[in-house]
Design an enzyme around this catalytic site. Sequence first.
Site, PDB file in Angstrom:
ATOM      1  CG  ASP A   1      -2.117  -0.926   1.038  1.00 16.63           C
ATOM      2  OD1 ASP A   1      -2.292  -1.464  -0.071  1.00 16.63           O
ATOM      3  OD2 ASP A   1      -2.874  -1.120   2.013  1.00 16.63           O
TER       4      ASP A   1
ATOM      5  CG  ASP B   1      -0.292  11.286  22.042  1.00 19.66           C
ATOM      6  OD1 ASP B   1       0.049  12.061  22.955  1.00 19.66           O
ATOM      7  OD2 ASP B   1      -0.214  10.046  22.143  1.00 19.66           O
TER       8      ASP B   1
ATOM      9  CB  ALA C   1      -9.373   6.423  -0.488  1.00 17.54           C
TER      10      ALA C   1
ATOM     11  CE1 TYR D   1      -2.104   7.112  13.546  1.00 18.27           C
ATOM     12  CE2 TYR D   1      -1.277   8.941  12.231  1.00 18.27           C
ATOM     13  CZ  TYR D   1      -1.387   8.285  13.449  1.00 18.27           C
ATOM     14  OH  TYR D   1      -0.777   8.818  14.552  1.00 18.27           O
ATOM     15  CG  ASN D   2     -10.039   7.600  10.257  1.00 14.73           C
ATOM     16  OD1 ASN D   2     -10.257   8.557  10.992  1.00 14.73           O
ATOM     17  ND2 ASN D   2     -11.000   6.766   9.871  1.00 14.73           N
ATOM     18  CG  LEU D   3      -9.750   0.868  11.244  1.00 16.48           C
ATOM     19  CD1 LEU D   3     -11.171   1.134  11.757  1.00 16.48           C
ATOM     20  CD2 LEU D   3      -9.770  -0.219  10.179  1.00 16.48           C
TER      21      LEU D   3
END
Length: 253
Positions: A42, A142, A150, A155-157
Amino acid sequence: MTRLAFAASDRPEAQEARNALVARYGEASDDDAQVIVALGGDGFMLETLHENLKNGRPIYGMNRGSVGFLMNEYSEDALLERINAAERAVIHPLSMVAIDAAGRRHEALAINEVSLLRQTRQTAKLRISIDGKVRLGELSCDGALVATPAGSTAYNLSAHGPIIPLDAKILALTPISAFRPRRWRGALLPHTAQVTFEILEADKRPVSAVADNFEVRDVVAVQIAENRDVALRMLFDAGRSLEERVLAEQFSV
């Protein structure tokens, strides 16, 4: 589509795959190619998309890396047939404008997310405005991020943000390890929203801004908005569209 160009990461298996595919299918020049075949994971897919922002050629990825959410399964067989039967996903990146402590302006595009991250042991303090209106006067954390649909499974998850269907026309605003307000879990925003982060106590609590793999240190303000003028095209095997992958991810255990 019959004219292919191949791009591969530095991993040995990606380089070996590239050599095998070029020997079997030939290779068009970058100017003449109709499709770019990306071989890697990815991270390499994101690199390839960034490198082809201006030419608009569709990217067909095959997994020769570690993480392959954005990639198709690797096979040397029937590649032209797979590409011509593939489903197309069109995504729009985020535009980031970051101002650093010296007053310099930095611009970048992000396909997955723009994230703000503390640089030291000190908690970051952020003020968040949406379309010019302050919505959160002080977030101790943090960091925080804005993710595209998309990028919502990346990182969001991991930061406990929501997974967003590709055609939802929504952006995710997600805190990273929020300290105060402790119960704030983020927000879903219309894709037309402009998000502004102001860094409070920037001298004491320095923050960096990262648009995919482009980092700016010691920022004092960051503006983020979807860029509808840029359209990136990705190809996925029939029945394995990006929309289907995002939907299936919500039911994975």
